[in-house]
Design a protein around this motif. Structure first.
Motif, PDB file in Angstrom:
ATOM      1  N   ARG A  89       0.827  -1.200   0.000  1.00 60.65           N
ATOM      2  CA  ARG A  89       0.000   0.000   0.000  1.00 60.65           C
ATOM      3  C   ARG A  89       0.866   1.256   0.000  1.00 60.65           C
ATOM      4  NH1 ARG A  89      -3.791   2.429  -2.283  1.00 60.65           N
ATOM      5  NH2 ARG A  89      -5.034   3.835  -1.009  1.00 60.65           N
ATOM      6  N   GLY A  90       1.978   1.213   0.714  1.00 58.42           N
ATOM      7  CA  GLY A  90       2.881   2.359   0.722  1.00 58.42           C
ATOM      8  C   GLY A  90       3.426   2.661  -0.666  1.00 58.42           C
ATOM      9  N   MET A  91       3.697   1.609  -1.442  1.00 51.34           N
ATOM     10  CA  MET A  91       4.166   1.809  -2.809  1.00 51.34           C
ATOM     11  C   MET A  91       3.080   2.469  -3.659  1.00 51.34           C
ATOM     12  SD  MET A  91       5.911  -0.955  -5.372  1.00 51.34           S
ATOM     13  CE  MET A  91       4.576  -2.120  -5.220  1.00 51.34           C
ATOM     14  N   GLN A  92       1.822   2.049  -3.472  1.00 49.32           N
ATOM     15  CA  GLN A  92       0.721   2.669  -4.202  1.00 49.32           C
ATOM     16  C   GLN A  92       0.631   4.157  -3.897  1.00 49.32           C
ATOM     17  OE1 GLN A  92      -2.392   0.067  -2.694  1.00 49.32           O
ATOM     18  NE2 GLN A  92      -2.679  -0.768  -4.738  1.00 49.32           N
ATOM     19  N   GLU A  93       0.733   4.500  -2.623  1.00 47.30           N
ATOM     20  CA  GLU A  93       0.627   5.901  -2.217  1.00 47.30           C
ATOM     21  C   GLU A  93       1.795   6.725  -2.742  1.00 47.30           C
ATOM     22  OE1 GLU A  93       0.208   5.767   1.986  1.00 47.30           O
ATOM     23  OE2 GLU A  93      -1.905   5.166   1.914  1.00 47.30           O
ATOM     24  N   ALA A  94       2.987   6.132  -2.788  1.00 51.40           N
ATOM     25  CA  ALA A  94       4.150   6.848  -3.311  1.00 51.40           C
ATOM     26  C   ALA A  94       3.973   7.185  -4.785  1.00 51.40           C
ATOM     27  CB  ALA A  94       5.417   6.013  -3.105  1.00 51.40           C
ATOM     28  N   VAL A  95       3.441   6.235  -5.563  1.00 55.38           N
ATOM     29  CA  VAL A  95       3.160   6.492  -6.974  1.00 55.38           C
ATOM     30  C   VAL A  95       2.143   7.620  -7.110  1.00 55.38           C
ATOM     31  CG1 VAL A  95       2.129   5.509  -9.055  1.00 55.38           C
ATOM     32  CG2 VAL A  95       3.750   4.170  -7.728  1.00 55.38           C
ATOM     33  N   ASP A  96       1.110   7.571  -6.280  1.00 58.76           N
ATOM     34  CA  ASP A  96       0.060   8.580  -6.302  1.00 58.76           C
ATOM     35  C   ASP A  96       0.640   9.976  -6.057  1.00 58.76           C
ATOM     36  OD1 ASP A  96      -2.410   9.683  -6.426  1.00 58.76           O
ATOM     37  OD2 ASP A  96      -3.207   8.741  -4.622  1.00 58.76           O
ATOM     38  N   ARG A  97       1.452  10.098  -5.027  1.00 63.55           N
ATOM     39  CA  ARG A  97       2.020  11.418  -4.674  1.00 63.55           C
ATOM     40  C   ARG A  97       2.970  11.932  -5.760  1.00 63.55           C
ATOM     41  NH1 ARG A  97      -1.635  10.684  -2.089  1.00 63.55           N
ATOM     42  NH2 ARG A  97      -1.886  10.652   0.182  1.00 63.55           N
ATOM     43  N   ALA A  98       3.729  11.040  -6.351  1.00 64.73           N
ATOM     44  CA  ALA A  98       4.645  11.459  -7.412  1.00 64.73           C
ATOM     45  C   ALA A  98       3.876  12.036  -8.595  1.00 64.73           C
ATOM     46  CB  ALA A  98       5.504  10.283  -7.855  1.00 64.73           C
ATOM     47  N   LEU A  99       2.760  11.400  -8.956  1.00 62.77           N
ATOM     48  CA  LEU A  99       1.959  11.895 -10.077  1.00 62.77           C
ATOM     49  C   LEU A  99       1.284  13.219  -9.739  1.00 62.77           C
ATOM     50  CD1 LEU A  99       0.477   8.520 -11.285  1.00 62.77           C
ATOM     51  CD2 LEU A  99       2.074   9.971 -12.526  1.00 62.77           C
ATOM     52  N   GLU A 100       0.879  13.387  -8.498  1.00 59.11           N
ATOM     53  CA  GLU A 100       0.321  14.677  -8.091  1.00 59.11           C
ATOM     54  C   GLU A 100       1.356  15.787  -8.285  1.00 59.11           C
ATOM     55  OE1 GLU A 100      -1.356  14.740  -4.204  1.00 59.11           O
ATOM     56  OE2 GLU A 100      -2.583  12.961  -4.541  1.00 59.11           O
ATOM     57  N   PHE A 104      -2.443   1.770 -13.397  1.00 58.17           N
ATOM     58  CA  PHE A 104      -3.828   1.742 -12.945  1.00 58.17           C
ATOM     59  C   PHE A 104      -4.035   0.794 -11.765  1.00 58.17           C
ATOM     60  CE2 PHE A 104      -5.398   3.277 -17.295  1.00 58.17           C
ATOM     61  CZ  PHE A 104      -5.526   4.578 -16.831  1.00 58.17           C
ATOM     62  N   ARG A 105      -3.242  -0.259 -11.679  1.00 53.24           N
ATOM     63  CA  ARG A 105      -3.394  -1.190 -10.550  1.00 53.24           C
ATOM     64  C   ARG A 105      -3.049  -0.513  -9.233  1.00 53.24           C
ATOM     65  NH1 ARG A 105       1.346  -5.665 -10.844  1.00 53.24           N
ATOM     66  NH2 ARG A 105       0.095  -6.408  -9.093  1.00 53.24           N
ATOM     67  N   PHE A 106      -2.252   0.583  -9.289  1.00 56.71           N
ATOM     68  CA  PHE A 106      -1.899   1.319  -8.086  1.00 56.71           C
ATOM     69  C   PHE A 106      -2.804   2.530  -7.856  1.00 56.71           C
ATOM     70  CE2 PHE A 106       2.179  -0.324  -9.802  1.00 56.71           C
ATOM     71  CZ  PHE A 106       2.447  -1.243  -8.802  1.00 56.71           C
ATOM     72  N   LEU A 107      -3.609   2.910  -8.853  1.00 55.58           N
ATOM     73  CA  LEU A 107      -4.345   4.169  -8.801  1.00 55.58           C
ATOM     74  C   LEU A 107      -5.845   3.937  -8.948  1.00 55.58           C
ATOM     75  CD1 LEU A 107      -1.966   6.230 -11.109  1.00 55.58           C
ATOM     76  CD2 LEU A 107      -2.093   6.317  -8.615  1.00 55.58           C
ATOM     77  N   PRO A 108      -6.539   3.674  -7.853  1.00 55.79           N
ATOM     78  CA  PRO A 108      -7.971   3.423  -7.924  1.00 55.79           C
ATOM     79  C   PRO A 108      -8.746   4.603  -8.499  1.00 55.79           C
ATOM     80  CG  PRO A 108      -7.243   3.771  -5.665  1.00 55.79           C
ATOM     81  CD  PRO A 108      -6.016   3.617  -6.481  1.00 55.79           C
ATOM     82  N   LEU A 109      -9.718   4.296  -9.332  1.00 48.20           N
ATOM     83  CA  LEU A 109     -10.632   5.241  -9.981  1.00 48.20           C
ATOM     84  C   LEU A 109      -9.989   6.074 -11.083  1.00 48.20           C
ATOM     85  CD1 LEU A 109     -12.761   6.703  -7.038  1.00 48.20           C
ATOM     86  CD2 LEU A 109     -13.164   4.658  -8.385  1.00 48.20           C
ATOM     87  N   MET A 110      -8.672   5.971 -11.262  1.00 51.78           N
ATOM     88  CA  MET A 110      -8.009   6.868 -12.205  1.00 51.78           C
ATOM     89  C   MET A 110      -8.407   6.596 -13.649  1.00 51.78           C
ATOM     90  SD  MET A 110      -6.522   9.115 -10.639  1.00 51.78           S
ATOM     91  CE  MET A 110      -7.241   8.928  -9.019  1.00 51.78           C
ATOM     92  N   GLU A 111      -8.552   5.342 -14.010  1.00 51.03           N
ATOM     93  CA  GLU A 111      -8.904   5.054 -15.403  1.00 51.03           C
ATOM     94  C   GLU A 111     -10.238   5.694 -15.754  1.00 51.03           C
ATOM     95  OE1 GLU A 111      -8.999   1.341 -18.563  1.00 51.03           O
ATOM     96  OE2 GLU A 111      -9.026   0.912 -16.409  1.00 51.03           O
ATOM     97  N   GLU A 112     -11.233   5.524 -14.882  1.00 51.24           N
ATOM     98  CA  GLU A 112     -12.541   6.124 -15.118  1.00 51.24           C
ATOM     99  C   GLU A 112     -12.469   7.650 -15.119  1.00 51.24           C
ATOM    100  OE1 GLU A 112     -11.819   3.807 -12.938  1.00 51.24           O
ATOM    101  OE2 GLU A 112     -13.355   2.230 -12.848  1.00 51.24           O
ATOM    102  N   ALA A 113     -11.697   8.213 -14.184  1.00 55.27           N
ATOM    103  CA  ALA A 113     -11.595   9.667 -14.079  1.00 55.27           C
ATOM    104  C   ALA A 113     -10.928  10.280 -15.303  1.00 55.27           C
ATOM    105  CB  ALA A 113     -10.818  10.040 -12.815  1.00 55.27           C
ATOM    106  N   VAL A 114      -9.828   9.674 -15.725  1.00 60.87           N
ATOM    107  CA  VAL A 114      -9.065  10.217 -16.848  1.00 60.87           C
ATOM    108  C   VAL A 114      -9.834  10.103 -18.163  1.00 60.87           C
ATOM    109  CG1 VAL A 114      -7.018   9.806 -18.271  1.00 60.87           C
ATOM    110  CG2 VAL A 114      -6.805   9.912 -15.794  1.00 60.87           C
ATOM    111  N   LEU A 115     -10.446   8.956 -18.393  1.00 60.89           N
ATOM    112  CA  LEU A 115     -11.087   8.706 -19.688  1.00 60.89           C
ATOM    113  C   LEU A 115     -12.445   9.381 -19.853  1.00 60.89           C
ATOM    114  CD1 LEU A 115     -10.539   4.990 -20.786  1.00 60.89           C
ATOM    115  CD2 LEU A 115      -9.921   7.058 -22.038  1.00 60.89           C
TER     116      LEU A 115
END
Length: 411
Positions: free
Chosen positions: A205-216, A305-316
């Motif tokens: 989960r920490g890896m998922q959050e790190a990816v999220d913050r980097a993209l922000e 996308f496996r690390f970023l919930p809802l992102m595929e729907e939000a982006v597309l």
């Protein structure tokens, strides 16, 4: 929301029926130990992409399933869970599906009281527990649960299945202690590999959050190049968060909607600055290229996308319209994911009330009237109603200047 409440009520009635048909129950010291163990394990939790949180409570529920009757196991799982209270309906849903998951696992184990039956019970528990939660989120978003179920579950399913035999072993040790007379103490010693698995979950989960913050950070860097679009995504995120709360989404889902607001326009990295920062109206060709930011965003984030919930729907889909005249796929009504319907309103309001080189932004009340007029055409009427309620609260996002000041930063 009525469909979620109907599901919760149905599960509760089913659980009550199983419990009533099984009376009287034998709830002695052994049952109390299993319930308390499940309660302890429920505190070892980690955030999941779509389901909110997962905990090691399932091990306590499974041990109860291997030791007791279906109704007794279900009651131990339902009462042996301790989490933050999130409303009567959610509490009813959580307790009911935990009861049914453990009861079904116990029934499967009773059919074949061996390791095979134990594994069948573990699969049954997982199917009821994770499947019912996935169904709730699917009802909230108006989409089929299958894809969401598998994408969120796969990273944890193997850990779940590999740990399940430890619950079966714990039930055997509890019945017949290896050292004689120790009972529960030996069961607690079996928790050491469980704690290791828990630490692995937290690292994932920490890896998922790190990816999220980097993209922000990437999005903020993109918007900082243009003073007219600076804070756009952060303000969209704040509006979207307010709408999600008004729609009654659970806190973990509200947080996901906010993150989606931050990242929804990341595809603009694939659009030329000359188009994004043009001090005038775009030509038809430029407009088509600008629209391509949704596909560009999908390409950029696809491996993540496996690390970023809802992102595929939000982006597309945040430029789809309720009447089906949006892009890129022309989805209509509830075919559009809820997160995209929320972002469509938030994005439009932010754009209408922000200055551009070629025109001044609308007043908040003017933008509100425009959104009202588009309810049922461009926007989901239910989301528009939520926007009206959020607008009346007079939060900082209502005007761009107030929002920027509230961040204590200077554009």
């Amino acid at each position: 929301m009525y469909r979620v409440r109907l599901l919760s009520l149905s599960l509760a009635l089913l659980a009550a029926g199983v419990l009533t048909a099984s009376l009287p129950l034998r709830l002695g010291p052994d049952w109390l130990f299993a319930a308390l163990l499940a309660l302890l394990l429920s505190q070892l939790r980690v955030g999941l992409p779509f389901f909110g949180e997962a905990s090691l409570h399932f091990l306590g529920g499974l041990m109860a399933a291997y030791l007791f009757s279906p109704a007794e196991a279900g009651l131990a799982a339902a009462l042996g869970y301790w989490g933050r209270f999130a409303g009567v309906w959610r509490e009813l849903f959580n307790r009911s599906q935990l009861f049914l998951a453990a009861a079904l696992a116990a029934a499967a184990n009773d059919l074949e009281p061996s390791l095979v039956g134990g594994l069948a019970g573990a699969v049954a528990y997982l199917a009821v527990n994770a499947g019912s939660v996935a169904l709730v989120y699917a009802l909230l978003e108006g989409r089929a649960p299958g894809r969401r179920f598998w994408r969120s579950l796969v990273p944890y399913a193997l850990t779940y299945l590999f740990l399940s035999p430890s619950a079966y072993l714990a039930s055997l040790v509890y019945r017949k202690p290896l050292l004689g007379g120790c009972e529960g103490w030996e069961v607690l010693l079996l928790g050491l590999p469980v704690l290791y698995a828990y630490s692995s979950w937290r690292a994932w989960r920490g890896m998922q959050e790190a990816v999220d913050r980097a993209l922000e950070a990437v999005v903020r860097g993109l918007e900082a190049k243009d003073p007219y679009t600076a804070y756009h995504s952060e303000r969209v995120a704040a509006i979207a968060e307010a709408l999600a709360r008004e729609l009654g989404l659970p806190p973990d889902e509200v947080a996901l909607v906010r993150r989606a607001g931050i990242l929804h326009d990341i595809g603009k990295l694939g659009v030329q600055d000359a188009i994004l920062q043009k001090p005038g109206e775009l030509t038809e060709e430029e407009r088509l290229r600008a629209k391509g930011h949704v596909q560009a965003g999908h390409r950029i984030l696809h491996p993540l996308f496996r690390f970023l919930p809802l992102m595929e729907e939000a982006v597309l889909y945040h430029h789809e319209r309720w009447d089906g005249l949006g892009y890129p796929r022309g989805l209509k009504g509830e075919e559009i994911p809820l997160v995209a319907r929320i972002l469509a309103v938030a994005d439009a309001y932010e754009a209408m009330t922000s200055d551009r080189p070629y025109c001044a932004g609308m007043l908040p009340e003017e933008a509100l009237e425009e959104i009202r007029r588009e309810a049922g055409r461009q926007f989901d009427p239910e989301v528009v109603a939520a926007f009206e309620q959020a607008f009346a609260r007079d939060e900082a996002w209502k005007t761009r200047s107030r929002f920027v000041l509230s961040t204590q930063e200077v554009v």
